[in-house]
Structures are given as structure tokens and as C-alpha cells.
Write a protein that holds these residues in place. Structure first.
Motif, PDB file in Angstrom:
ATOM      1  N   ARG A 188       0.552  -1.469   0.055  1.00  0.00           N
ATOM      2  CA  ARG A 188      -0.266  -0.106  -0.166  1.00  0.00           C
ATOM      3  C   ARG A 188       0.951   1.320  -0.201  1.00  0.00           C
ATOM      4  O   ARG A 188       2.168   1.147   0.893  1.00  0.00           O
ATOM      5  N   THR A 189       1.118   2.336  -0.531  1.00  0.00           N
ATOM      6  CA  THR A 189       1.323   3.542  -1.368  1.00  0.00           C
ATOM      7  C   THR A 189       0.615   5.232  -1.226  1.00  0.00           C
ATOM      8  O   THR A 189      -0.690   4.101  -1.507  1.00  0.00           O
ATOM      9  N   SER A 190       0.995   5.605  -0.656  1.00  0.00           N
ATOM     10  CA  SER A 190       0.111   7.419  -1.188  1.00  0.00           C
ATOM     11  C   SER A 190       1.246   7.969  -0.726  1.00  0.00           C
ATOM     12  O   SER A 190       2.492   8.010  -0.626  1.00  0.00           O
ATOM     13  N   GLN A 191       0.733   9.530  -1.152  1.00  0.00           N
ATOM     14  CA  GLN A 191       1.530  10.069  -1.135  1.00  0.00           C
ATOM     15  C   GLN A 191       0.445  11.267   0.177  1.00  0.00           C
ATOM     16  O   GLN A 191      -0.509  11.143   0.006  1.00  0.00           O
ATOM     17  N   ASN A 246      -5.029   5.627   8.557  1.00  0.00           N
ATOM     18  CA  ASN A 246      -5.043   4.405   7.307  1.00  0.00           C
ATOM     19  C   ASN A 246      -5.429   3.053   7.645  1.00  0.00           C
ATOM     20  O   ASN A 246      -5.157   2.911   8.411  1.00  0.00           O
ATOM     21  N   VAL A 287       5.988   1.240   7.852  1.00  0.00           N
ATOM     22  CA  VAL A 287       5.731   2.977   8.016  1.00  0.00           C
ATOM     23  C   VAL A 287       7.136   3.458   7.036  1.00  0.00           C
ATOM     24  O   VAL A 287       8.199   3.031   8.191  1.00  0.00           O
ATOM     25  N   VAL A 329       8.752   6.092   5.046  1.00  0.00           N
ATOM     26  CA  VAL A 329       8.274   7.916   4.278  1.00  0.00           C
ATOM     27  C   VAL A 329       9.431   8.335   3.642  1.00  0.00           C
ATOM     28  O   VAL A 329      10.462   8.431   4.561  1.00  0.00           O
ATOM     29  N   ASN A 373       5.540  10.766   0.219  1.00  0.00           N
ATOM     30  CA  ASN A 373       5.574   9.489  -0.220  1.00  0.00           C
ATOM     31  C   ASN A 373       6.002   8.393   0.781  1.00  0.00           C
ATOM     32  O   ASN A 373       6.541   8.443   1.857  1.00  0.00           O
ATOM     33  N   TYR A 374       4.011   7.716   0.929  1.00  0.00           N
ATOM     34  CA  TYR A 374       5.210   5.998   2.443  1.00  0.00           C
ATOM     35  C   TYR A 374       4.541   4.770   1.265  1.00  0.00           C
ATOM     36  O   TYR A 374       3.095   4.932   0.671  1.00  0.00           O
ATOM     37  N   ALA A 375       4.647   3.774   2.082  1.00  0.00           N
ATOM     38  CA  ALA A 375       4.105   2.759   2.041  1.00  0.00           C
ATOM     39  C   ALA A 375       3.926   2.426   3.297  1.00  0.00           C
ATOM     40  O   ALA A 375       4.957   1.824   4.463  1.00  0.00           O
TER      41      ALA A 375
END
Length: 85
Positions: free
Chosen positions: A1-4, A24, A34, A36, A78-80
């Protein structure tokens, strides 16, 4: 899972830490990892970023101003999320 995440350009004084919580529902355990990083928008070598807490449903990010003075950059982070069983 990734996002910004995009931060606001509020002033952050030299040596100051801004910390915030990211909600989240992909985080199901405090054992999840996590990662970042700063994708863009940062004055070169002026910030340190870290994840300071992970709990089911959320995590905290801390941004430290390492610069010579106050900074007003709009950072894109960015994070995963890595699930740990």
C-alpha cells in the motif's frame, strides 16, 4: 500500500519538529512497517523525516527543520505500508 501526502507551506522554525497523525485503515497492527520519504518540494538537505508511532488505523510522521532558518516549503511525502504477520 502506497500513497502521498502534501503538506501546507506554513513556516517551520529552525530546529522545530512538526508532527501529525495519518489515519489509514490499511494498518492493522502496531507491527506493520511504514516507510516515508520526501518526494519533492524540499529545500536540499533541510529536513529530517521519520515515523514516530504506528498503531492499528494510524501512524505519526515527524518533520524536523535542519535548515539555517525558517522554512516554508510545501513538501510532497511518499509513504508505503508493509504488513507484518
Amino acid at each position: 500500500r502506497t500513497s502521498q501526502i502534501t503538506t501546507s507551506n506554513s513556516s517551520l522554525a529552525k530546529g522545530t519538529i512538526a508532527e501529525f497523525t495519518v489515519t489509514n485503515n490499511q494498518i492493522i497492527s502496531a507491527k506493520d512497517i511504514v516507510i516515508v520519504n520526501i518526494a519533492s518540494g524540499a529545500t536540499a538537505a533541510s529536513y529530517s523525516i521519520s515515523v514516530t508511532a504506528v498503531t492499528p488505523g494510524s501512524f505519526n510522521i515527524a518533520i524536523l527543520n535542519n535548515g539555517a532558518g525558517a522554512l516554508t516549503d510545501t513538501l510532497v511525502l511518499n509513504y508505503a505500508i508493509l504488513r507484518v504477520n
